[in-house]
Motif scaffolding. Structure first.
Motif, mmCIF file in Angstrom:
data_model
loop_
_atom_site.group_PDB
_atom_site.id
_atom_site.type_symbol
_atom_site.label_atom_id
_atom_site.label_comp_id
_atom_site.label_asym_id
_atom_site.label_seq_id
_atom_site.Cartn_x
_atom_site.Cartn_y
_atom_site.Cartn_z
ATOM 1 N N PRO A 60 0.809 -1.228 0.000
ATOM 2 C CA PRO A 60 0.000 0.000 0.000
ATOM 3 C C PRO A 60 0.844 1.281 0.000
ATOM 4 N N ILE A 61 1.980 1.252 0.688
ATOM 5 C CA ILE A 61 2.860 2.426 0.695
ATOM 6 C C ILE A 61 3.373 2.689 -0.707
ATOM 7 N N ALA A 62 3.824 1.646 -1.398
ATOM 8 C CA ALA A 62 4.371 1.803 -2.753
ATOM 9 C C ALA A 62 3.308 2.302 -3.725
ATOM 10 N N ILE A 63 2.137 1.696 -3.693
ATOM 11 C CA ILE A 63 1.069 2.094 -4.622
ATOM 12 C C ILE A 63 0.660 3.547 -4.386
ATOM 13 N N SER A 64 0.440 3.900 -3.134
ATOM 14 C CA SER A 64 0.003 5.264 -2.843
ATOM 15 C C SER A 64 1.092 6.285 -3.167
ATOM 16 N N SER A 65 2.345 5.919 -2.961
ATOM 17 C CA SER A 65 3.447 6.845 -3.246
ATOM 18 C C SER A 65 3.665 7.025 -4.745
ATOM 19 N N VAL A 66 3.493 5.953 -5.515
ATOM 20 C CA VAL A 66 3.611 6.073 -6.978
ATOM 21 C C VAL A 66 2.509 6.979 -7.517
ATOM 22 N N VAL A 67 1.302 6.819 -6.984
ATOM 23 C CA VAL A 67 0.209 7.700 -7.410
ATOM 24 C C VAL A 67 0.499 9.140 -6.994
ATOM 25 N N GLN A 68 0.928 9.323 -5.726
ATOM 26 C CA GLN A 68 1.126 10.665 -5.173
ATOM 27 C C GLN A 68 2.283 11.416 -5.841
ATOM 28 N N PHE A 69 3.377 10.720 -6.115
ATOM 29 C CA PHE A 69 4.566 11.400 -6.629
ATOM 30 C C PHE A 69 4.894 11.027 -8.070
ATOM 31 N N GLY A 70 4.019 10.259 -8.715
ATOM 32 C CA GLY A 70 4.227 9.885 -10.107
ATOM 33 C C GLY A 70 3.047 10.275 -10.976
ATOM 34 N N ALA A 103 1.206 17.100 -2.726
ATOM 35 C CA ALA A 103 1.360 17.193 -1.270
ATOM 36 C C ALA A 103 1.093 15.820 -0.661
ATOM 37 N N PRO A 104 1.895 15.408 0.321
ATOM 38 C CA PRO A 104 1.698 14.073 0.891
ATOM 39 C C PRO A 104 0.339 13.921 1.565
ATOM 40 N N THR A 105 -0.054 12.687 1.750
ATOM 41 C CA THR A 105 -1.344 12.381 2.367
ATOM 42 C C THR A 105 -1.470 13.095 3.707
ATOM 43 N N MET A 149 8.082 11.801 4.608
ATOM 44 C CA MET A 149 9.548 11.746 4.482
ATOM 45 C C MET A 149 9.969 11.783 3.015
ATOM 46 N N LEU A 150 9.270 11.049 2.166
ATOM 47 C CA LEU A 150 9.606 11.013 0.741
ATOM 48 C C LEU A 150 9.401 12.373 0.077
ATOM 49 N N ALA A 151 8.430 13.133 0.559
ATOM 50 C CA ALA A 151 8.127 14.436 -0.035
ATOM 51 C C ALA A 151 9.317 15.395 0.041
ATOM 52 N N PHE A 152 10.146 15.270 1.067
ATOM 53 C CA PHE A 152 11.307 16.149 1.182
ATOM 54 C C PHE A 152 12.262 15.978 0.009
ATOM 55 N N LEU A 153 12.334 14.787 -0.540
ATOM 56 C CA LEU A 153 13.202 14.525 -1.681
ATOM 57 C C LEU A 153 12.457 14.641 -3.004
ATOM 58 N N ALA A 154 11.264 14.062 -3.063
ATOM 59 C CA ALA A 154 10.537 13.969 -4.323
ATOM 60 C C ALA A 154 10.005 15.309 -4.817
#
Length: 127
Positions: free
Chosen positions: A44-54, A83-85, A112-117
């Motif tokens: 779920p983290i990977a799927i939501s992060s790919v949607v959010q930052f991809g 913007a992150p969740t 945490m990923l948002a700081f880089l992405a």
């Protein structure tokens, strides 16, 4: 009725309470986060992060290109789209009987990923 027109101390109490909502939400997410459980939430983290930052920034880039927005407006659209969740998602999951442990992991990881992405994606899209 605007809050400023409420009688007496009521407006002040509601304003102070409203300002505390976000920090309390973050505290609730932090209290629910179990670091040992994060690897179990990898999917779920990977799927939501790919949607959010991809996917969402790609959609924003298409909108920016289609509308010809200025740099400032384009940057605002990108920030809004990626913007992150929000911590309020954890509170909503808790109230509706959702998977709060997974939601806490997603919120923490995406923050945490948002700081880089976010700066990287902004540089790529806005050139």
């Amino acid at each position: 009725m605007p809050i400023e027109t409420w009688p007496g101390i009521t407006a002040d109490v509601l304003e102070i309470t409203g300002r505390a909502a976000l920090p309390f939400g973050l505290l609730a997410v932090g209290a629910a986060l179990k670091p040992e459980a994060v690897p179990g939430h990898a999917g779920p983290i990977a799927i939501s992060s790919v949607v959010q930052f991809g996917l969402k920034p790609a959609c924003a880039a298409l909108l920016i290109a289609a509308t010809g927005l200025s740099d400032t407006a384009a940057a605002a659209v990108l920030v809004i789209f990626m913007a992150p969740t929000a911590p309020s998602a954890y509170i909503l999951a808790r109230q509706l009987g959702g998977d709060t442990a997974t939601m806490a992991s997603i919120i923490t990881f995406q923050t945490m990923l948002a700081f880089l992405a976010m700066p990287l994606i902004m540089a790529i899209v806005l050139g």
